[in-house]
Write a protein that holds these residues in place. Structure first.
Motif, short mmCIF file in Angstrom:
data_model
loop_
_atom_site.label_atom_id
_atom_site.label_comp_id
_atom_site.label_asym_id
_atom_site.label_seq_id
_atom_site.Cartn_x
_atom_site.Cartn_y
_atom_site.Cartn_z
N ARG A 1 36.09 40.94 47.37
CA ARG A 1 37.48 40.73 46.93
C ARG A 1 38.47 41.34 47.92
NH1 ARG A 1 36.87 43.41 41.21
NH2 ARG A 1 35.26 44.49 42.42
N GLU A 2 38.14 42.50 48.44
CA GLU A 2 39.04 43.15 49.41
C GLU A 2 39.17 42.30 50.67
OE1 GLU A 2 39.45 47.31 51.98
OE2 GLU A 2 37.77 47.01 50.60
N TYR B 1 38.62 39.07 50.99
CA TYR B 1 39.33 37.83 50.65
C TYR B 1 40.84 38.08 50.55
CZ TYR B 1 41.28 34.12 47.75
OH TYR B 1 42.08 33.13 47.24
N GLY B 2 41.21 39.25 50.08
CA GLY B 2 42.62 39.57 49.88
C GLY B 2 43.43 39.60 51.16
N ARG B 3 42.76 39.69 52.31
CA ARG B 3 43.49 39.68 53.59
C ARG B 3 43.92 38.28 54.00
NH1 ARG B 3 38.94 43.08 55.65
NH2 ARG B 3 38.27 41.22 56.82
N ARG C 1 45.65 34.66 53.99
CA ARG C 1 46.86 34.01 53.49
C ARG C 1 46.77 32.52 53.82
NH1 ARG C 1 46.78 37.93 51.21
NH2 ARG C 1 48.29 39.63 51.04
N CYS D 1 34.61 35.00 44.81
CA CYS D 1 34.27 35.98 45.84
C CYS D 1 32.85 36.49 45.64
CB CYS D 1 35.25 37.15 45.80
SG CYS D 1 36.95 36.70 46.18
N GLY E 1 44.39 35.87 40.62
CA GLY E 1 44.22 37.07 41.44
C GLY E 1 43.51 38.22 40.77
#
Length: 291
Positions: free
Chosen positions: A71-72, A74-76, A78, A89, A99
């Protein structure tokens, strides 16, 4: 009519600088859009044309990023277009809704892992015993679900992946080599299971998929139509299936070709659904007229 588009990200839709595969003069290279920044530096890209096509897909279909990333990680990213309602994820271990992780889904995954394969600690212990520091750059655990090694492929022994695969399969684990990462993933942990859950929730009538690695085979087989690029584990093995199109393009050009194919197919599906709806309406009108 809901078209669900579930696609892998790395080396399918987005590419690091090392994976761009621009086999052309620099003056002819496509314009690129950075979609990920890591440690204040650009990391992953799409062509601008692919970004435009993906934004349209995200506006007109239920687009679900489907990744082995945590998840971390993937969070980068955009991605262009509206923020996805759903994202998958950790190879299906986490289902994000707006989210936020869906706790019930993750609990069901944990239950499947506890009953369906050897524990993570056993696999990690084997990796630490058999992998050598001369070619292992890092050892990581992702979301306490699976393990992977970052390796120097030139120094890694030729037979190691097969030896690890032969050891892991009876224990219910899958081995996949993607770029510099060697993954050990429990077999019950699949992208396709999470995609099926999203399809159930959305009432999707058509599922389109894309991916490039061994960990994407179940995803590709779960789709009504799927696409894979001309690079990656599956291309190297010559793998395909009746509903999967093996594209010749490689690198970031393959990402653009995949999004274009998905956009065109999704548009055709929607047009066909509209035509069928008109035919049904006309048929009902004629039947009402007779009565």
């Amino acid at each position: 009519m809901t078209v669900l588009v579930a696609s892998d990200l790395d080396r399918t839709l987005i590419y690091s600088a090392a994976a761009l595969g621009l086999e052309m003069p620099d003056t002819e290279a496509p314009r690129l859009l950075c979609v990920e920044v890591y440690h204040h530096a650009p990391l992953s890209y799409m062509t601008e044309e692919a970004a435009s096509l993906l934004a349209e897909v995200a506006r007109t279909s239920c687009f679900v990023p489907t990744t082995t990333r945590t998840r971390e990680q993937y969070g980068r990213i955009r991605l262009p277009g509206p923020a996805p309602k759903f994202a998958i994820c950790a190879n299906g271990g986490h289902l994000l809704v707006d989210g936020e992780p869906d706790g019930d889904w993750h609990a069901s995954v944990r239950a499947a892992l506890d009953s369906g394969c050897a524990p993570l600690d056993e696999v990690r212990a084997h990796l630490n015993r058999t992998a050598d520091a001369s070619w292992v750059l890092k050892e990581r655990v992702a979301e306490d679900l699976f393990a992977y090694l970052v390796v120097d492929r030139e120094r890694m022994p030729d037979g190691y992946v097969k030896e690890l695969t032969d050891w892991a399969e009876p224990l219910g684990w899958t081995v996949s080599l993607q770029g510099r990462k060697l993954y050990a993933v429990p077999r019950p942990l699949t992208k396709s299971a999470a995609v099926a859950e999203v399809a159930r929730r959305t009432g999707a009538t058509e599922v389109l998929t894309a991916g490039d690695s061994l960990l994407d085979t179940d995803l590709l087989l779960a789709g009504d139509q799927g696409w894979r690029p001309g690079h990656g584990e599956l291309a190297d093995a010559g793998w395909t299936a009746p509903q999967v199109t093996a594209l010749p393009e490689r690198g970031v050009a393959a990402g653009e070709a995949i999004v274009r194919a998905i956009a065109e197919h999704a548009s055709d599906v929607r047009a066909r659904a509209r035509s069928e709806a008109v035919i049904r309406a006309v048929s009902r009108g004629r039947a009402d007229g007779r009565t």
